[in-house]
Enzyme design. Structure first.
Site, PDB file in Angstrom:
ATOM      1  N   ARG A  97       0.862  -1.195   0.000  1.00 49.54           N
ATOM      2  CA  ARG A  97       0.000   0.000   0.000  1.00 49.54           C
ATOM      3  C   ARG A  97       0.895   1.241   0.000  1.00 49.54           C
ATOM      4  NH1 ARG A  97      -5.023   1.655  -1.425  1.00 49.54           N
ATOM      5  NH2 ARG A  97      -6.141   2.771   0.174  1.00 49.54           N
ATOM      6  N   THR A 372      -9.243   0.312 -10.136  1.00 54.94           N
ATOM      7  CA  THR A 372      -8.582  -0.777  -9.434  1.00 54.94           C
ATOM      8  C   THR A 372      -8.656  -2.043 -10.295  1.00 54.94           C
ATOM      9  OG1 THR A 372      -9.184   0.262  -7.349  1.00 54.94           O
ATOM     10  CG2 THR A 372      -8.540  -2.022  -7.187  1.00 54.94           C
ATOM     11  N   THR A 390      -4.173  -1.095  -7.223  1.00 54.42           N
ATOM     12  CA  THR A 390      -4.887   0.144  -7.534  1.00 54.42           C
ATOM     13  C   THR A 390      -3.965   1.342  -7.716  1.00 54.42           C
ATOM     14  OG1 THR A 390      -6.773   1.509  -6.821  1.00 54.42           O
ATOM     15  CG2 THR A 390      -5.235   0.864  -5.110  1.00 54.42           C
ATOM     16  N   ASN A 392      -6.093   4.051  -7.431  1.00 51.59           N
ATOM     17  CA  ASN A 392      -7.312   4.728  -6.964  1.00 51.59           C
ATOM     18  C   ASN A 392      -8.225   5.078  -8.140  1.00 51.59           C
ATOM     19  OD1 ASN A 392      -9.064   5.416  -4.971  1.00 51.59           O
ATOM     20  ND2 ASN A 392      -8.307   7.470  -4.726  1.00 51.59           N
ATOM     21  N   ASP A 414      -7.922   8.267  -0.051  1.00 46.61           N
ATOM     22  CA  ASP A 414      -8.460   7.184   0.793  1.00 46.61           C
ATOM     23  C   ASP A 414      -8.264   7.480   2.283  1.00 46.61           C
ATOM     24  OD1 ASP A 414      -9.618   5.671  -1.137  1.00 46.61           O
ATOM     25  OD2 ASP A 414      -8.020   4.199  -1.289  1.00 46.61           O
ATOM     26  N   SER A 443      -7.936   1.095   3.016  1.00 40.27           N
ATOM     27  CA  SER A 443      -8.367   0.593   1.713  1.00 40.27           C
ATOM     28  C   SER A 443      -9.595  -0.299   1.865  1.00 40.27           C
ATOM     29  CB  SER A 443      -7.222  -0.220   1.102  1.00 40.27           C
ATOM     30  OG  SER A 443      -7.641  -0.865  -0.069  1.00 40.27           O
ATOM     31  N   SER A 444     -10.299  -0.493   0.772  1.00 39.19           N
ATOM     32  CA  SER A 444     -11.395  -1.468   0.753  1.00 39.19           C
ATOM     33  C   SER A 444     -10.995  -2.726  -0.014  1.00 39.19           C
ATOM     34  CB  SER A 444     -12.633  -0.872   0.085  1.00 39.19           C
ATOM     35  OG  SER A 444     -13.079   0.248   0.802  1.00 39.19           O
ATOM     36  N   GLY A 463     -13.717  -1.957  -7.470  1.00 41.50           N
ATOM     37  CA  GLY A 463     -15.045  -1.363  -7.270  1.00 41.50           C
ATOM     38  C   GLY A 463     -15.160  -0.459  -6.064  1.00 41.50           C
TER      39      GLY A 463
HETATM   40  N1  GLY Z   1      -8.325   3.055  -3.652  1.00 42.00           N
HETATM   41  C1  GLY Z   1      -9.365   2.183  -3.337  1.00 42.00           C
HETATM   42  C2  GLY Z   1      -9.083   1.319  -2.183  1.00 42.00           C
HETATM   43  O1  GLY Z   1      -7.936   1.074  -1.876  1.00 42.00           O
HETATM   44  O2  GLY Z   1      -9.998   0.885  -1.526  1.00 42.00           O
END
Ligand code: GLY
Length: 562
Positions: A97, A372, A390, A392, A414, A443-444, A463
């Site tokens: 990340r 992503t 990603t 983003n 984020d 992050s998701s 998504g």
């Molecule tokens: N940038 C989208 C995520 O990391 O959730």
């Protein structure tokens, strides 16, 4: 006495099993790759055929996606790679990340009135975190691969140098971001043709990116994070209003983290741990609905109960989750069945709970996005990789560092730019996800692996904020006995606490079912298009079958078993 006899019998049994050629662990005997682009899927198989394992192939696919799907991920971004090694069952999440630059500070996107400047938060180099992808690629090959980095990156270098044909997805996502890309001449030169979105089939060559990938291939992470390339990136970023420093790049460290592990009806679920919110949120939702037999429910009942669980998990996401190296994450509490039971007891079967009745409320807009990238991969020995990558928003920050071909992410969005202020996905956060130098933004992304007694699944999707619920629905579909073709194409619904609504993909529920949900007190919105781009692979140990599937709603996706 009895105990020692059993012990000796067990020892003998163990020796028999260990004897060569007698009872070997089953292996799939076939490899499967499912990714968002045919050329990336080909690259994975190419590296496997060259003697690489799943981990080498995963880096090759990641690097290829960085070239041929520049809207979605890249060398200027980051990701999470969930690895499972068949030989010893070792599972780990490689956390590549991005981190906040050292000059970043909590209120850096607020104007004099305390309002978030959304333009600065998502466009241009001030929106960019320090990339983690190149460090993660090198780490995975070094620690888990069988080939060297130069061999693994060679296909991506070739694709960057020879070019790839522009597809519909490239054009569609550029249609959303071309105004931003046009602001930055270096990016416009690479990704547009005379300032316009390239025609379908146009060959897009990225010579600078090829050279950058070569530096990484030849010198490892130092080729990217130190020396001439790093100097060029810092100079270009700072010249355009960004705050990267040479020290930020030189000190970037990939992290290895324990995946979130959840037991699920005799299966072990591995998902992403913080700084992803995905694994904890998915585990929380599964724990909340655990006593209910959802397969016995009507569609409306099922959507109601799952939405109520989603609502509560996303509320906790906003309150508690962030970078575990900076914020105290109450993981034990959030993952505890007791905590889930407490939340479950607040769910009414006959009524929606307004999100405003749960703390941490805020008024939000719901944002749509396709960005992503995810791929799922298995080699013929059964090594597994589930990776979500990603930069983003589509085409990240829109900014390319001069002379490097590196398209920078806009991952700083984020973070929670201000307490309770929505980001591009309508997600809110508080102190745990406030901006701090060196911190990873929440992050998701939720790459997932499910290890069952008979079947193994690898899945994930892009998504934005909806990644978590899509992966959850995919896991539930797998648990219902279905294969990847079904997970990747099933209709989706989503609730993320705020906005307080269930959103549905088009043509999912009947008018009658929607009315039933409304009569339970839900706001229901049917979106005008589908979301996500799921890719999954599955191995059935009992039948020996290996399957792979890519979301059919995107033509560019490609899955292949060989
Ligand atoms: N940038 C989208 C995520 O990391 O959730």
């Amino acid at each position: 006495m009895r105990r020692s006899l059993i012990g000796i019998a067990g020892l003998l049994f163990g020796l028999v099993l260990a004897a060569p050629g007698i009872a070997e662990e089953p292996r799939p005997g076939k490899a499967a790759v499912a990714s968002a682009h045919g050329l990336a899927t080909d690259t994975g198989h190419e590296i496997l055929q060259a003697g690489g394992n799943a981990f080498d192939a995963a880096v090759a696919v990641s690097a290829a996606l960085a070239v041929v799907e520049p809207a979605s991920s890249g060398i200027g971004g980051g990701g999470f790679w969930l690895l499972h090694r068949a030989s010893d069952g070792h599972s780990i999440m490689v956390d590549g990340r991005e981190t906040a630059p050292s000059e970043a500070y909590r209120d850096m996107y607020l104007d004099e009135d305390g309002e978030v400047n959304r333009d600065l938060a998502i466009n241009g180099p001030l929106a960019a975190g320090i990339p983690g992808a190149p460090a993660a690629w090198a780490h995975i090959v070094e620690e888990y691969g069988q080939l060297d980095l130069a061999t693994v990156l060679a296909p991506a270098i070739r694709l960057a140098r020879e070019g790839f044909p522009v597809d519909e997805k490239y054009r569609r996502l550029m249609g959303w971001r071309d105004d931003v890309v046009k602001r930055y001449p270096e990016a416009a030169e690479i990704f547009l043709v005379d300032g316009e979105i390239p025609e379908l089939g146009h060959t897009l060559v990225q010579e600078d990116l090829a050279r950058t990938l070569e530096k990484l291939a030849e010198n490892g992470p130092d080729g990217f994070y130190k020396g001439e390339l790093a100097r060029k990136m810092v100079e270009s970023v700072r010249g355009a209003g960004g705050i990267w420093s040479a020290e930020d790049l030189a000190s970037y460290q990939v992290a290895e983290r324990e995946p979130v592990r959840t037991s699920l009806r005799g299966h072990e679920l591995l998902t992403a741990s913080p700084p992803s919110s995905g694994g904890i949120a998915i585990a929380q939702i599964l724990n909340m609905v655990e006593p209910w037999d959802l397969s016995e429910k009507t569609r409306v009942e099922r959507i109601h109960l799952l939405s109520e669980a989603m609502r509560r998990a996303y509320r906790d996401r906003a309150l508690y989750l962030g970078d575990p190296d900076f914020a105290e994450i109450p993981s034990e509490m959030l993952l505890s069945p007791h905590y889930a039971a407490g939340l479950r007891s607040t769910i009414r079967t006959d009524r929606a709970t307004p999100s405003a009745m749960l703390a941490a409320d805020a008024e939000l807009e719901f944002a749509e996005s396709d960005n992503t990238s995810h791929f799922s991969l298995m080699d013929d020995d059964g090594n597994l990789v589930s990776a979500t990558l990603t930069i983003n928003l589509p085409y990240g920050s829109g900014f390319v560092a001069e002379g490097t071909g590196v398209l920078l992410n806009n991952e700083m969005d984020d973070f929670a730019a201000a307490p309770g202020e929505p980001n591009a996905y309508g997600l809110i956060g508080f102190a745990a996800n406030a901006i701090e130098p060196g911190k990873r933004m929440l992050s998701s992304m939720s790459p997932a692996i499910v290890l069952g007694p008979e079947r193994t699944a690898v899945l994930g999707t892009p998504g934005g904020s909806r990644i978590i619920t899509m992966v959850l629905l995919g896991i539930l579909d797998f648990m219902d006995g279905n294969g990847p073709e079904s997970w990747v194409s099933s209709p989706r619904f989503h609730h993320q606490y705020q906005p307080d609504e269930i959103s549905l993909e088009p043509d999912f529920l009947t008018e009658e079912e929607i009315s039933e949900l409304q009569s339970l007190g839900h706001e229901v919105t049917t979106r005008d298009r589908t979301w996500g781009n799921m890719h999954g692979v599955m191995w059935n140990r009992e039948t020996g079958q290996v399957e792979a599937a890519s979301d059919p709603r995107w033509e560019e996706g490609s899955s292949r078993v060989e």
